[in-house]
Design an enzyme around this catalytic site. Structure first.
Site, short mmCIF file in Angstrom:
data_model
loop_
_atom_site.label_atom_id
_atom_site.label_comp_id
_atom_site.label_asym_id
_atom_site.label_seq_id
_atom_site.Cartn_x
_atom_site.Cartn_y
_atom_site.Cartn_z
N CYS A 1 0.81 -1.23 0.00
CA CYS A 1 0.00 0.00 0.00
C CYS A 1 0.84 1.27 0.00
O CYS A 1 0.34 2.34 -0.31
CB CYS A 1 -0.94 0.00 1.20
SG CYS A 1 -1.90 -1.50 1.33
N HIS B 1 -3.47 6.85 3.13
CA HIS B 1 -3.88 5.60 2.47
C HIS B 1 -5.23 5.18 3.03
O HIS B 1 -5.46 5.25 4.24
CB HIS B 1 -2.82 4.51 2.74
CG HIS B 1 -3.30 3.14 2.43
ND1 HIS B 1 -3.88 2.82 1.22
CD2 HIS B 1 -3.33 1.99 3.19
CE1 HIS B 1 -4.21 1.53 1.24
NE2 HIS B 1 -3.89 1.01 2.41
N ASN C 1 -10.30 -0.50 0.18
CA ASN C 1 -8.84 -0.39 0.21
C ASN C 1 -8.27 -0.85 -1.14
O ASN C 1 -8.35 -2.03 -1.47
CB ASN C 1 -8.31 -1.25 1.36
CG ASN C 1 -6.80 -1.22 1.50
OD1 ASN C 1 -6.09 -0.76 0.61
ND2 ASN C 1 -6.30 -1.73 2.61
O1 UT7 Z 1 -3.84 -1.54 3.75
C1 UT7 Z 1 -2.90 -2.27 4.49
C2 UT7 Z 1 -3.01 -1.99 5.89
N1 UT7 Z 1 -4.25 -2.49 6.41
C3 UT7 Z 1 -4.51 -2.33 7.67
O2 UT7 Z 1 -3.72 -1.72 8.34
C4 UT7 Z 1 -5.78 -2.91 8.20
C5 UT7 Z 1 -5.85 -2.64 9.66
N2 UT7 Z 1 -6.94 -3.35 10.32
C6 UT7 Z 1 -8.25 -3.03 10.20
O3 UT7 Z 1 -8.64 -2.22 9.39
C7 UT7 Z 1 -9.20 -3.72 11.14
O4 UT7 Z 1 -8.47 -4.41 12.11
C8 UT7 Z 1 -10.21 -4.71 10.46
C9 UT7 Z 1 -11.26 -3.93 9.68
C10 UT7 Z 1 -9.48 -5.64 9.52
C11 UT7 Z 1 -10.95 -5.54 11.50
O5 UT7 Z 1 -11.60 -4.67 12.44
P1 UT7 Z 1 -11.43 -4.91 14.02
O6 UT7 Z 1 -12.28 -3.91 14.67
O7 UT7 Z 1 -9.95 -4.89 14.30
O8 UT7 Z 1 -12.04 -6.33 14.21
P2 UT7 Z 1 -11.36 -7.66 14.78
O9 UT7 Z 1 -10.45 -8.26 13.76
O10 UT7 Z 1 -10.81 -7.39 16.14
O11 UT7 Z 1 -12.62 -8.59 14.96
C12 UT7 Z 1 -13.68 -8.26 15.85
C13 UT7 Z 1 -14.79 -9.26 15.67
C14 UT7 Z 1 -14.32 -10.73 15.69
O12 UT7 Z 1 -15.34 -11.51 16.29
P3 UT7 Z 1 -15.22 -11.96 17.84
O13 UT7 Z 1 -13.93 -12.74 17.92
O14 UT7 Z 1 -15.15 -10.68 18.62
O15 UT7 Z 1 -16.46 -12.75 18.06
C15 UT7 Z 1 -14.28 -11.08 14.23
O16 UT7 Z 1 -14.44 -12.45 13.98
O17 UT7 Z 1 -15.41 -9.06 14.39
C16 UT7 Z 1 -15.45 -10.31 13.69
N3 UT7 Z 1 -15.36 -9.99 12.27
C17 UT7 Z 1 -16.44 -9.78 11.50
N4 UT7 Z 1 -17.76 -9.78 11.77
C18 UT7 Z 1 -18.60 -9.50 10.77
C19 UT7 Z 1 -14.23 -9.88 11.52
N5 UT7 Z 1 -14.58 -9.58 10.26
C20 UT7 Z 1 -15.93 -9.52 10.23
C21 UT7 Z 1 -16.87 -9.23 9.22
N6 UT7 Z 1 -18.19 -9.23 9.51
N7 UT7 Z 1 -16.51 -8.94 7.94
#
Ligand code: UT7
Length: 328
Positions: free
Chosen positions: A115, A255, A285
């Site tokens: 990115c 980004h 993204n």
């Molecule tokens: O471009 C390159 C650089 N990219 C980045 O730096 C990305 C950085 N990270 C992010 O943008 C975020 O961490 C994400 C959008 C990828 C994820 O968001 P989050 O708030 O960090 O969620 P998480 O991974 O901590 O997951 C929270 C919960 C989990 O469920 P439990 O374990 O709490 O029951 C996940 O399984 O959300 C769940 N989850 C979803 N639920 C519904 C993860 N993805 C989804 C989804 N729909 N698509």
């Protein structure tokens, strides 16, 4: 030769007409529009068809950038295609673009910095232009990420979209153009965002395909913290290097990885929301394409005009990060 800076002379962008909405994704994986919107800010992303590929969007964006800069393809000395999703392993997408655009005097190459690729690209050509080694460069961030997205993995498949953004760079007076720029990487975080299959380490086999090793894998919430810290810190560093404060900056274009990352970077830098551009709601993204697409949208909307001071900053797999301060 009198002293020059490297500046952006024209930009262009392009993306596939196909759109994948949050409602479409609700039918494919266990997710919801509510989760995607509140956690990422994304409402839709553009998605290439099976017969569309990276160089096609790069060429469209590059053509527009050349027209906008009023530079002949024959005057381009180098084409740098920043991409994580090249058309193929050999030859480079940069060479395909060089052929298609008729840049018959240009070197063509790909640059692999995820990115942060667009910022890596302009940083590379900036010194080549400033020192007189070359006169005009075409830097393109282009991606068809959706072909590397695992549509059974809800944690990644909702994030990525396709597109390309291009910039023609050339000499400008020393008070304009790229005033400061810096790029960094830290390979210790390799497995935070990676696609291990299909290279020389894990060559394509039935086993790597069955294990879905050719698709992107990401530890999102760990990357989130590193992304915010890295982009805010390197932005502060280059502002200091250029001898300006954040209040002097007219527009910040980070980004587009996640609206919450954008908000957190802006908060750390002390920039009001009206000075920060976001298009993540309708592009998702697009990795190396996200900043040049956003910059060209800002030019079209009149947010960037002659004299505007723009700060761009990126973070991506590798991990890589960078920032540039540009006076238009
Ligand atoms: O471009 C390159 C650089 N990219 C980045 O730096 C990305 C950085 N990270 C992010 O943008 C975020 O961490 C994400 C959008 C990828 C994820 O968001 P989050 O708030 O960090 O969620 P998480 O991974 O901590 O997951 C929270 C919960 C989990 O469920 P439990 O374990 O709490 O029951 C996940 O399984 O959300 C769940 N989850 C979803 N639920 C519904 C993860 N993805 C989804 C989804 N729909 N698509």
């Amino acid at each position: 030769m009198s002293k020059v800076n490297a500046g952006i002379l024209g930009m262009g962008h392009a993306y596939p007409s196909g759109i994948l909405t949050n409602a479409d994704l609700e039918k494919m994986v266990d997710t919801s529009d509510e989760w995607i919107t509140t956690r990422t800010g994304i409402k839709q992303r553009h998605k290439a068809d099976a017969d569309e590929y990276t160089s096609q969007f790069a060429v469209k964006a590059g053509k527009k950038a050349l027209q906008c800069a009023q530079i002949s393809p024959k005057d381009i000395d180098i084409i740098v295609c920043a991409t994580t999703t090249p058309d193929q392993i050999l030859p480079s997408t940069g060479c395909i673009i060089q052929r298609e655009l008729g840049c018959e005097n240009a070197a063509g190459m790909d640059l692999f910095a995820a990115c942060s690729g667009f910022i890596y690209g302009i940083t590379m050509v900036e010194s080549m232009i400033r020192t007189g080694q070359i006169r005009y460069a075409l830097v393109i961030g282009a991606e068809v990420l959706t072909k590397y997205v695992d549509y059974t993995d809800r944690s990644t498949c909702v994030l990525f979209g396709d597109g390309a953004g291009a910039a023609v760079l050339g000499p400008v007076p020393p008070d304009k153009g790229i005033l400061a720029t810096k790029i960094r990487s830290d390979g210790r975080y390799e497995e935070q965002l990676y696609a291990p299959g299909g290279g020389t380490r894990y060559g394509t086999t039935h086993e790597t395909i069955e294990k879905r090793m050719h698709y992107f894998k990401m530890k999102g919430n760990e990357l989130f913290k590193i992304a915010v810290r890295s982009m805010a810190d390197i932005s502060a560093e280059i502002l200091e290097k250029a001898g300006v404060t954040i209040d002097d900056v007219d527009l910040v274009i980070p980004h587009q990885a996640n609206q919450r990352i954008t908000d957190a970077v802006a908060q750390r830098l002390g920039v009001p929301p009206e000075k920060v551009y976001s298009n993540i709601a309708y592009h998702g993204n697009t990795s190396s394409a996200s900043i040049p697409i956003a910059m060209d949208e800002c030019i079209e909307m009149g947010k960037i005009k002659d004299g505007t001071l723009v700060l761009i900053t990126a973070f991506g797999g590798g991990v890589t990060w960078g920032a540039s301060l540009i006076r238009f």
